[in-house]
Scaffold this motif. Structure first.
Motif, PDB file in Angstrom:
ATOM      1  N   VAL A 115     -43.528  57.728  23.423  1.00 58.98           N
ATOM      2  CA  VAL A 115     -43.254  56.355  22.999  1.00 58.98           C
ATOM      3  C   VAL A 115     -42.441  55.646  24.078  1.00 58.98           C
ATOM      4  N   LEU A 116     -42.881  54.462  24.453  1.00 61.20           N
ATOM      5  CA  LEU A 116     -42.196  53.663  25.464  1.00 61.20           C
ATOM      6  C   LEU A 116     -41.509  52.479  24.797  1.00 61.20           C
ATOM      7  N   SER A 117     -40.261  52.238  25.168  1.00 57.93           N
ATOM      8  CA  SER A 117     -39.505  51.127  24.582  1.00 57.93           C
ATOM      9  C   SER A 117     -39.905  49.806  25.225  1.00 57.93           C
ATOM     10  N   THR A 118     -39.300  48.739  24.781  1.00 60.88           N
ATOM     11  CA  THR A 118     -39.451  47.452  25.453  1.00 60.88           C
ATOM     12  C   THR A 118     -38.597  47.440  26.719  1.00 60.88           C
ATOM     13  N   ARG A 119     -38.748  46.376  27.514  1.00 59.39           N
ATOM     14  CA  ARG A 119     -38.025  46.271  28.786  1.00 59.39           C
ATOM     15  C   ARG A 119     -36.578  45.804  28.579  1.00 59.39           C
TER      16      ARG A 119
END
Length: 235
Positions: A139-143
């Motif tokens: 899972v990748l978070s927001t910037r």
């Protein structure tokens, strides 16, 4: 560090995002405005490099750069981080400087188009990364970029050195400005499984911004960046 190239057709640019930067978000699309935006967008697309750079690291190895409570809260319990750097290259900067000597009105539109376009490039790169990591159940978070909340701008140079080493494609000049100007460097959290990779940002992306409570865009129901899209996806 890995370097990737996107094709111009893979980077959609919403005209409203350009108008927002010009302070004319509610403006009607007259023939003259449409012609100006079309001309400047074509110039920027033709002269941009459409490149993005990715560096995946253990969070513990970057602790000295991830300074501030806000970036820590944003990353939550993510054990890894991804540094994403995007740039349009030097040509758009030259175009804008030349336009400033000839027609300031056109130069303002050109600058807004370039700023919106580099954000669109970052959005496209982030989405490509998100799809890539999803294949591996990550899972990748927001910037989250230096200068946001209490994440200091002084971390920017260190992040750039982490990504590029001795051969910088993007760097900070003596005034602390990134070169090329139309560049973005940001941090995202990475977590295994289907757990949520961010904490505070999932509830209110605007809570850490220095414009919180007095943002004209938010008062009209808008958001900057792609947080609203991310929020919809996780729901």
């Amino acid at each position: 560090m890995y370097s990737y190239q996107l094709e111009p057709q893979d980077i959609p640019l919403e005209r409203r995002s350009v108008l927002r930067l010009l302070g004319r978000e509610t403006a009607k699309f007259t023939a003259a405005l449409e012609q100006s935006l079309t001309k400047q967008e074509a110039l920027i697309r033709a002269k941009s490099q459409h490149r993005y750079f990715v560096c995946r690291e253990r969070r513990s190895d970057m602790a000295h750069l991830l300074v501030g409570e806000d970036i820590q809260r944003h990353l939550g319990t993510c054990p890894e981080v991804v540094i994403l750097a995007v740039s349009l290259g030097p040509e758009p900067d030259l175009l804008i400087r030349r336009a400033q000597l000839q027609d300031m009105g056109e130069a303002m539109v050109l600058d807004a188009v370039a700023s919106a376009y580099v954000e669109a490039l970052a959005d496209a790169a982030e989405e490509r990364l998100r799809k890539h990591f999803r294949k591996f159940d990550l899972v990748l978070s927001t910037r989250f970029a230096p200068g946001y909340g209490d994440f200091p701008l002084s971390s920017l140079q260190g992040l750039l050195e982490f990504v590029f080493g001795a051969n910088p494609q993007i760097y900070c000049d003596t005034k602390g400005l990134m070169q090329p100007l139309k560049s973005i460097v940001t941090v995202l959290g990475l977590m295994p499984g289907k757990q949520l990779a961010v904490s505070a940002m999932t509830e209110d992306a605007c809570s850490l911004c220095f414009m919180a409570g007095r943002c004209a865009l938010r008062s009209r129901g808008g958001y900057c960046g792609n947080f609203k899209q991310f929020q919809a996806e996780r729901n």
